[in-house]
Design a protein around this motif. Structure first.
Motif, short mmCIF file in Angstrom:
data_model
loop_
_atom_site.label_atom_id
_atom_site.label_comp_id
_atom_site.label_asym_id
_atom_site.label_seq_id
_atom_site.Cartn_x
_atom_site.Cartn_y
_atom_site.Cartn_z
N UNK A 19 0.84 -1.19 0.00
CA UNK A 19 0.00 0.00 0.00
C UNK A 19 0.88 1.24 0.00
N UNK A 20 0.29 2.35 -0.36
CA UNK A 20 1.03 3.62 -0.39
C UNK A 20 1.04 4.24 1.00
N UNK A 21 2.19 4.76 1.41
CA UNK A 21 2.31 5.37 2.73
C UNK A 21 2.86 6.79 2.57
N UNK A 22 2.77 7.55 3.64
CA UNK A 22 3.24 8.93 3.61
C UNK A 22 4.76 8.99 3.65
N UNK A 23 5.30 10.05 3.06
CA UNK A 23 6.75 10.19 2.95
C UNK A 23 7.43 10.27 4.32
N UNK A 24 6.74 10.79 5.31
CA UNK A 24 7.35 10.96 6.63
C UNK A 24 7.73 9.62 7.26
N UNK A 25 7.04 8.53 6.87
CA UNK A 25 7.32 7.22 7.44
C UNK A 25 8.68 6.68 6.99
N UNK A 26 9.26 7.26 5.94
CA UNK A 26 10.58 6.82 5.50
C UNK A 26 11.58 6.91 6.65
N UNK A 27 11.59 8.02 7.35
CA UNK A 27 12.56 8.22 8.43
C UNK A 27 12.30 7.27 9.59
N UNK A 28 11.04 7.03 9.88
CA UNK A 28 10.72 6.13 10.98
C UNK A 28 11.15 4.70 10.67
N UNK A 29 10.82 4.22 9.46
CA UNK A 29 11.14 2.84 9.09
C UNK A 29 12.65 2.65 8.98
N UNK A 30 13.35 3.65 8.44
CA UNK A 30 14.80 3.51 8.31
C UNK A 30 15.54 3.73 9.62
N UNK A 31 14.86 4.14 10.66
CA UNK A 31 15.50 4.24 11.97
C UNK A 31 15.46 2.90 12.71
N UNK A 32 14.55 2.01 12.29
CA UNK A 32 14.44 0.70 12.96
C UNK A 32 15.74 -0.12 12.89
N UNK A 33 16.46 -0.15 11.77
CA UNK A 33 17.71 -0.93 11.74
C UNK A 33 18.70 -0.53 12.83
#
Length: 454
Positions: free
Chosen positions: A139-153
């Motif tokens: 599904x399509x998500x908002x651009x702001x979630x990029x930072x959140x998801x890439x902080x998980x690693x």
């Protein structure tokens, strides 16, 4: 609208090359020394291992960076998860390389304990992460979630460091010096293998949807399974089986990179090229339809006018236009229908084209009105002979289904610049000819504004 792309199956050749490389490596295991340093020297092994891990880290980090760069344009949750997964893998691979036996001091003295656990976290996370992403609904998500998801690693890698470098060891060892992998390590390795077997089955079910991507991912899974097997049978870190296991792991990472690159860059770019080609063909088709008759594909009045404007004044040579009126077309259309009339026009056009030289321009202005434009006339006798030939080919009947139909031509000729020195006036002269044709008066010869020679 779903866009389908015809994928290039040349990747099968690449698959054969990888299979041959795999066979060579497996033969090397059988014939090579049990101790890898027996070939390159013990002092060089740690450096060679570091180089292998650097390559694996570069490939996995490239996947992560690539997905990060495309996510502003493809805001897909699955693409982001893939990028975050491989960022985690690259960080774990880096920690594995730095903590490898023989490396300089890294937090604590480098030991097989930390190195093997970093690898095992990396291996299990890769298998589990891929299969979870496979089942996640895109599904399509908002651009702001990029930072959140890439902080998980970074949170995951911090947790791994806390567990592995705890003052009191929390995890059991996975490798015992001079004995090889423990039962726990082999069990975890086989769990990763089992997960990848499931992934391979799922990939085969989706082969028709994206054959090249599935092929690359399938090959990557095979390489990972082969590396897992080799990691379960080596005796120590200097075993050649361990080294070739790293080569298979590098090959798997490369195939994963190719799959991600194809799906996120190469295929969208190819789709863009195909779209541009499709639009170009549509424009060409629309342009052709605008300048040609639909029934005969001959140029129409618009095409003729533009050709006259462009060609009439290029040279001072004499030019001619033949106006050809067709008898009985209206009567055939009224009695038999437009289908028969259209077939009749098409057959007449074909006969005229067979007589006319290719350099002459034949146009259809209306269903019963052809025009021939000749850009260079040496003498009027040439036009007389051509008109006689056109009349002659019309003598034979036209066989259209069960009907044998006849027609004849009314031909008028206008010379440029003798009869007119402007293209609009030449067309007006043709209109005069058409009016004569409707009165069923046969006009044959040269027409000028002053008279018609019959």
């Amino acid at each position: 609208m779903m866009w389908k792309i015809n994928e290039d199956f040349s990747f099968v050749k690449q698959g054969i090359q990888f299979v041959l490389l795999s066979m060579i490596l497996l033969i090397a295991i059988g014939l090579g020394s049990d101790k890898f340093y027996g070939i390159f020297g013990e002092n060089n092994y740690v450096t060679i291992h570091l180089m292998m891990e650097m390559l694996i880290t570069v490939v996995t980090m490239s996947i992560s960076i690539q997905t990060w760069l495309i996510t502003p344009y493809i805001l897909s949750n699955r693409v982001l998860y893939v990028g975050a997964l491989f960022l985690t893998i690259s960080l774990l691979e880096m920690a594995h390389a730095l903590s490898y036996k023989g490396m300089p001091f890294f937090i604590t003295e480098s030991t097989p304990y930390a190195s093997t656990w970093f690898y095992m976290f990396c291996r299990l996370l890769l298998s589990i992460g891929i299969i979870i992403i496979f089942f996640i609904k895109e599904k399509e998500i908002k651009s702001i979630y990029r930072w959140f998801i890439y902080s998980l690693p970074f949170l995951i890698i911090t947790g791994c460091f806390v567990v592995i470098y705890a003052p009191t060891p929390i995890l059991p060892p996975l490798l015992i010096e001079s004995e090889g992998p423990t039962v726990l390590k082999n069990t975890l390795q086989y769990i990763a293998v089992a997960i990848h077997l499931v992934i391979m089955v799922l990939l085969l079910k989706n082969f028709k949807k994206a054959p090249k991507i599935v092929f690359l991912l399938f090959g990557s899974s095979i390489y990972l399974i082969m590396s897992d097997f080799l990691y379960t049978i080596y005796q120590d870190v200097y075993d050649i089986k361990n080294f070739i296991g790293h080569i298979f792991e590098l090959g798997a990472s490369y195939l994963l990179f190719r799959a991600i690159y194809f799906s996120s860059v190469e295929r969208p770019f190819q789709q863009l090229i195909d779209t541009q080609k499709h639009l170009e063909k549509s424009r060409e088709k629309m342009h052709f339809m605008a300048y040609h008759n639909e029934i005969t594909n001959l140029p129409n009045e618009r095409f003729l006018m533009e050709s006259l404007k462009k060609d009439l004044y290029i040279s001072n040579s004499q030019k001619a236009i033949l106006a050809i009126g067709i008898e009985r077309i209206a009567a055939i259309k009224a009695s038999l229908g437009s289908t028969y009339a259209d077939q009749m026009i098409s057959l007449i056009a074909q006969r005229l084209k067979n007589v006319l030289p290719e350099k002459y321009l034949l146009c259809l202005l209306r269903e019963d009105y052809f025009v021939v434009y000749i850009d260079e006339v040496n003498n009027t006798h040439q036009l007389e002979l051509l008109s006689q030939q056109l009349q002659f080919v019309m003598e034979e009947s036209f066989q259209i289904q069960h009907f044998s139909l006849n027609s004849q031509l009314n031909i008028g000729i206008a010379l440029f610049p003798t009869d007119s020195n402007r293209e609009e006036e030449l067309l007006d002269l043709h209109s005069m000819l058409c009016m004569k044709h409707r009165k069923r008066q046969f006009v044959y010869g040269f027409m000028s504004p002053q008279y018609l020679m019959k």
